[in-house]
Design a protein around this motif. Sequence first.
Motif, PDB file in Angstrom:
ATOM      1  N   TRP A 189       0.851  -1.181   0.000  1.00 33.35           N
ATOM      2  CA  TRP A 189       0.000   0.000   0.000  1.00 33.35           C
ATOM      3  C   TRP A 189       0.897   1.246   0.000  1.00 33.35           C
ATOM      4  CZ3 TRP A 189      -5.534  -0.004   1.672  1.00 33.35           C
ATOM      5  CH2 TRP A 189      -6.071  -1.293   1.731  1.00 33.35           C
ATOM      6  N   PRO A 190       0.374   2.411  -0.340  1.00 36.38           N
ATOM      7  CA  PRO A 190       1.195   3.631  -0.351  1.00 36.38           C
ATOM      8  C   PRO A 190       1.836   3.943   1.000  1.00 36.38           C
ATOM      9  CG  PRO A 190      -0.843   4.002  -1.555  1.00 36.38           C
ATOM     10  CD  PRO A 190      -0.979   2.657  -0.901  1.00 36.38           C
ATOM     11  N   ASP A 191       1.173   3.591   2.113  1.00 35.21           N
ATOM     12  CA  ASP A 191       1.706   3.894   3.443  1.00 35.21           C
ATOM     13  C   ASP A 191       2.390   2.683   4.086  1.00 35.21           C
ATOM     14  OD1 ASP A 191      -0.777   2.715   3.472  1.00 35.21           O
ATOM     15  OD2 ASP A 191      -1.537   3.815   5.202  1.00 35.21           O
ATOM     16  N   GLU A 192       2.952   1.813   3.264  1.00 33.00           N
ATOM     17  CA  GLU A 192       3.676   0.632   3.742  1.00 33.00           C
ATOM     18  C   GLU A 192       4.799   1.019   4.707  1.00 33.00           C
ATOM     19  OE1 GLU A 192       5.334  -2.446   0.893  1.00 33.00           O
ATOM     20  OE2 GLU A 192       7.191  -1.458   1.496  1.00 33.00           O
ATOM     21  N   LYS A 193       4.960   0.193   5.753  1.00 38.45           N
ATOM     22  CA  LYS A 193       6.097   0.322   6.668  1.00 38.45           C
ATOM     23  C   LYS A 193       6.683  -1.063   6.913  1.00 38.45           C
ATOM     24  CE  LYS A 193       4.466   4.250   9.477  1.00 38.45           C
ATOM     25  NZ  LYS A 193       4.089   4.666  10.860  1.00 38.45           N
ATOM     26  N   ILE A 194       8.011  -1.170   6.862  1.00 37.45           N
ATOM     27  CA  ILE A 194       8.703  -2.399   7.233  1.00 37.45           C
ATOM     28  C   ILE A 194       9.635  -2.049   8.382  1.00 37.45           C
ATOM     29  CG2 ILE A 194      10.193  -4.292   6.490  1.00 37.45           C
ATOM     30  CD1 ILE A 194       7.552  -4.256   5.012  1.00 37.45           C
ATOM     31  N   ILE A 195       9.378  -2.612   9.541  1.00 38.61           N
ATOM     32  CA  ILE A 195      10.155  -2.305  10.740  1.00 38.61           C
ATOM     33  C   ILE A 195      10.898  -3.564  11.181  1.00 38.61           C
ATOM     34  CG2 ILE A 195      10.039  -1.518  13.139  1.00 38.61           C
ATOM     35  CD1 ILE A 195       7.270  -0.221  12.229  1.00 38.61           C
ATOM     36  N   MET A 196      12.207  -3.533  11.121  1.00 35.56           N
ATOM     37  CA  MET A 196      13.020  -4.666  11.548  1.00 35.56           C
ATOM     38  C   MET A 196      13.257  -4.560  13.049  1.00 35.56           C
ATOM     39  SD  MET A 196      13.174  -6.041   8.611  1.00 35.56           S
ATOM     40  CE  MET A 196      14.175  -7.469   9.050  1.00 35.56           C
ATOM     41  N   THR A 197      13.023  -5.647  13.757  1.00 38.00           N
ATOM     42  CA  THR A 197      13.142  -5.638  15.206  1.00 38.00           C
ATOM     43  C   THR A 197      13.522  -7.036  15.698  1.00 38.00           C
ATOM     44  OG1 THR A 197      11.989  -5.056  17.261  1.00 38.00           O
ATOM     45  CG2 THR A 197      10.641  -6.029  15.513  1.00 38.00           C
ATOM     46  N   THR A 198      13.311  -7.301  16.963  1.00 37.13           N
ATOM     47  CA  THR A 198      13.541  -8.627  17.550  1.00 37.13           C
ATOM     48  C   THR A 198      12.319  -8.996  18.375  1.00 37.13           C
ATOM     49  OG1 THR A 198      14.545  -7.706  19.544  1.00 37.13           O
ATOM     50  CG2 THR A 198      16.042  -8.235  17.695  1.00 37.13           C
TER      51      THR A 198
END
Length: 243
Positions: A189-198
Motif C-alpha cells: 500500500w502507499p503507506d507501507e512500513k517495514i520495521i526490523m526488530t527482535t
Amino acid sequence: MVHFVGAGSGAKDLITVRGMNLLKNADVIIYAGSLVNPELLEYAEDSCEIYNSAYMTLEEIIDVIKTADSENKDIVRLHTGDSSREQIEQLNSYDISWDICPGVSSFLAAAAAAGCEYTVPGISQSLIITRMEGRTPVPEKEKMRELAGHNTSMAVFLSSGLTKELQDELLTGGYSEDTPCAICYKVSWPDEKIIMTTIKNLHNDMVSNSIAKTALILVGDFLGRKYNNSKLYDASFTTEYRK
C-alpha cells in the motif's frame, strides 16, 4: 456464476491478470471493505453494482448473490486470504456455480518488501503460516508456543493487536529474545512500513509506531545475518542440466 477473487496484498497492480479481467467484466462486486484496497474497484465498469461486505452479514451477502445469479449476472466476491468455505457451502445448497481465482498473498509481498527469503540453506527450510489465538480459537496442537518450538521461519497473520501475548508465546515456545522479526504494515500500500526488530522489542516497536492492525509479523533467523549459499548453483553440485 460467482467468482471468488483473491485481492492480492494491497497494491492495485498486484492482482492477477485473471482477477483484473474478472473485475472488469463483473456486473456485481462484493468486496471485503475492511481489508481490500478500494483502488481495485477502479477496474469495474460504471454500471457495476458494488457492495461492501464489512457492513453485511453472511445472510445478506448470500441474498445479494442469489438475486444477481437469478438475473444471470456475473458476480465477483473480492476477498483477502482464503476463500470462504461457509459461503461456498451456501452457494452449493442453492446450486449456484462458483470458481476461485487465487491472489498474490501478503506473506509473499512481505518477503519481497523486506528483501528476504523464507528458506535459507542451513538456517530454515520450513515456513509456518499461522495466527495468534484471539476471539477465533485455534486447535490445541496449533497454539503459538507449540509452533514456536520448531524455531523455523514464521509468518503470523491477524495478530497485530496481540503482540504482547505473541511475544510471550514465542519466547515460551523456544525462540530466543534476539530472534529477528519484521513488522510488515500494509505491505504494497502507499503507506507501507517495514520495521526490523527482535522478539524482545516486538511489542514496544508496535506501540511506538502506533500499529495495531493490518500488519503481518515475520519471525525467524531467516531475517538475520546468518546465510549459506544455495547448493543449486554450486559448481560442485551436479544437476539434471549441469554435470
